[in-house]
Write a protein that holds these residues in place. Structure first.
Motif, PDB file in Angstrom:
ATOM      1  N   LYS A 182       1.453  -1.002  -6.203  1.00 56.06           N
ATOM      2  CA  LYS A 182       1.225  -1.488  -4.835  1.00 56.06           C
ATOM      3  C   LYS A 182      -0.197  -1.214  -4.358  1.00 56.06           C
ATOM      4  O   LYS A 182      -0.753  -1.987  -3.583  1.00 56.06           O
ATOM      5  CB  LYS A 182       2.247  -0.865  -3.880  1.00 56.06           C
TER       6      LYS A 182
ATOM      7  N   HIS B 282       4.166   2.913  -6.761  1.00 56.19           N
ATOM      8  CA  HIS B 282       3.139   3.278  -5.776  1.00 56.19           C
ATOM      9  C   HIS B 282       1.770   2.829  -6.280  1.00 56.19           C
ATOM     10  O   HIS B 282       0.994   2.206  -5.548  1.00 56.19           O
ATOM     11  CB  HIS B 282       3.168   4.790  -5.542  1.00 56.19           C
TER      12      HIS B 282
ATOM     13  N   GLU C 202       8.314   5.229   0.422  1.00 54.77           N
ATOM     14  CA  GLU C 202       6.931   5.510   0.035  1.00 54.77           C
ATOM     15  C   GLU C 202       6.839   6.914  -0.539  1.00 54.77           C
ATOM     16  O   GLU C 202       7.529   7.829  -0.103  1.00 54.77           O
ATOM     17  CB  GLU C 202       5.988   5.381   1.239  1.00 54.77           C
TER      18      GLU C 202
END
Length: 156
Positions: A131, A128, A110
């Motif tokens: 998502k 990122h 992450e």
């Protein structure tokens, strides 16, 4: 419809493959094909009367994923990318398939979006963003191909 597009009149003239068949667009993974890919997806979203928010979110995701395929999947060569988009049971589905270097973007750690590192560090922010925008994102490497699937619920 199978075509080879020639983008003339520029010093970086590019010929690239473009074909639409069986609910997919197949193009050479070159940045010049991005407009064809986004137009294909937006046409499907408009036909299904998706909201502007959904169209903008999906366009952002399409641009991010397609440009990553163009930039990294086949470097320094050029390969093909297949993009599918469909509406089913109140959701938009996207599927990107390429035969480039195996790469699972979901396996990356992450991203730290806080502080100075967020502004200075290069890489990782695209997935990122994907998502965060999409409700579901999955990856598999199957039959020598990267397959990235996404789903976004249509909010009316």
């Amino acid at each position: 419809m199978e075509e080879i597009f020639h983008l003339g009149g520029r010093p970086d003239t590019v010929n690239y493959f473009h074909k639409e068949e069986d609910g997919a667009i197949i193009v050479d993974a070159v940045k010049d094909a991005l407009d064809d890919v986004t137009d294909y997806v937006i046409k499907i979203l408009r036909a299904s009367h998706c909201t502007m928010k959904i169209m903008n979110d999906v366009r952002l995701v399409v641009e991010e994923i397609f440009i990553n395929i163009c930039s990294y999947a086949y470097t320094p060569n050029i390969g093909r990318a297949e993009i599918r988009c469909w509406i089913e049971q109140g959701s938009v589905f996207l599927q990107f398939t390429d035969s480039g270097v195996p790469f699972d973007p979901l396996a990356r750690p992450e991203v730290d979006t806080s502080g100075k590192m967020f502004l200075e560090k290069v890489g990782g922010f695209g997935i990122h963003l994907v998502k965060k925008v999409m409700d579901e994102v999955s990856y598999k490497y199957q039959n020598g191909q990267n397959v990235l699937c996404m789903r976004e619920g249509i909010r009316k």
